[in-house]
Scaffold this motif. Structure first.
Motif, PDB file in Angstrom:
ATOM      1  N   THR A  16      -0.341  38.311   5.881  1.00  0.00           N
ATOM      2  CA  THR A  16       0.797  38.696   6.713  1.00  0.00           C
ATOM      3  C   THR A  16       0.332  39.629   7.827  1.00  0.00           C
ATOM      4  O   THR A  16      -0.596  40.419   7.635  1.00  0.00           O
ATOM      5  CB  THR A  16       1.905  39.365   5.878  1.00  0.00           C
ATOM      6  OG1 THR A  16       3.023  39.638   6.728  1.00  0.00           O
ATOM      7  CG2 THR A  16       1.431  40.643   5.217  1.00  0.00           C
ATOM      8  N   GLY A  20       4.979  41.619   5.835  1.00  0.00           N
ATOM      9  CA  GLY A  20       5.465  40.800   4.739  1.00  0.00           C
ATOM     10  C   GLY A  20       6.676  39.940   5.042  1.00  0.00           C
ATOM     11  O   GLY A  20       7.167  39.234   4.170  1.00  0.00           O
ATOM     12  N   THR A  39       6.683  37.327   7.082  1.00  0.00           N
ATOM     13  CA  THR A  39       6.165  35.957   7.048  1.00  0.00           C
ATOM     14  C   THR A  39       4.749  35.983   6.499  1.00  0.00           C
ATOM     15  O   THR A  39       4.040  36.999   6.597  1.00  0.00           O
ATOM     16  CB  THR A  39       6.151  35.321   8.458  1.00  0.00           C
ATOM     17  OG1 THR A  39       5.313  36.103   9.312  1.00  0.00           O
ATOM     18  CG2 THR A  39       7.540  35.238   9.042  1.00  0.00           C
ATOM     19  N   TRP A  40       4.342  34.853   5.927  1.00  0.00           N
ATOM     20  CA  TRP A  40       3.027  34.743   5.304  1.00  0.00           C
ATOM     21  C   TRP A  40       2.341  33.470   5.765  1.00  0.00           C
ATOM     22  O   TRP A  40       2.997  32.461   6.007  1.00  0.00           O
ATOM     23  CB  TRP A  40       3.163  34.719   3.780  1.00  0.00           C
ATOM     24  CG  TRP A  40       3.622  36.029   3.231  1.00  0.00           C
ATOM     25  CD1 TRP A  40       4.912  36.458   3.086  1.00  0.00           C
ATOM     26  CD2 TRP A  40       2.798  37.093   2.778  1.00  0.00           C
ATOM     27  NE1 TRP A  40       4.940  37.722   2.577  1.00  0.00           N
ATOM     28  CE2 TRP A  40       3.643  38.135   2.358  1.00  0.00           C
ATOM     29  CE3 TRP A  40       1.418  37.262   2.673  1.00  0.00           C
ATOM     30  CZ2 TRP A  40       3.173  39.339   1.843  1.00  0.00           C
ATOM     31  CZ3 TRP A  40       0.952  38.454   2.153  1.00  0.00           C
ATOM     32  CH2 TRP A  40       1.816  39.471   1.749  1.00  0.00           C
ATOM     33  N   ASP A  54      -1.026  30.880   4.709  1.00  0.00           N
ATOM     34  CA  ASP A  54      -2.000  30.520   3.676  1.00  0.00           C
ATOM     35  C   ASP A  54      -3.400  30.647   4.259  1.00  0.00           C
ATOM     36  O   ASP A  54      -3.719  30.017   5.269  1.00  0.00           O
ATOM     37  CB  ASP A  54      -1.743  29.093   3.223  1.00  0.00           C
ATOM     38  CG  ASP A  54      -2.669  28.638   2.108  1.00  0.00           C
ATOM     39  OD1 ASP A  54      -3.518  29.436   1.666  1.00  0.00           O
ATOM     40  OD2 ASP A  54      -2.536  27.479   1.694  1.00  0.00           O
TER      41      ASP A  54
END
Length: 95
Positions: free
Chosen positions: A2, A6, A8-9, A11
């Protein structure tokens, strides 16, 4: 990962990361694109924010690593293992 506290995240599993629990994550104090993860099968490093990962520490046993630390100004990574004490590895030759 992020970048907004936190909300949005993204991968960043990338390539060569083991399918194992991750117990700790740290960022290199002087190289912002370097991340280290402590897993149940060793320590892994990325130098490109998760696109690729490599195992750290040739002599580190395949045991759970509970905690890792890289003090500012140091080129030594410390790894606290489950049942095998504290292990260290030099990052001086890492690029």
């Amino acid at each position: 990962m992020t970048t907004d506290g936190g909300r949005t995240w993204a991968d960043i599993a990338g390539k060569r990361i083991p399918q194992a629990p991750i117990n700790d994550v740290i960022r290199h104090p002087a190289k912002p694109s370097w991340l280290f993860i402590a897993t149940d099968v060793g320590v892994f490093r990325t130098t490109n924010l998760g696109k690729t990962w490599v195992k750290v520490g040739a002599n580190l046993p395949l045991v759970p690593i509970n905690d890792i630390d890289l003090p500012a100004g140091s080129e030594t990574l410390y790894a606290a293992t489950y049942g095998r004490s504290i292990w260290t590895t030099s990052l001086a030759d890492a690029s």
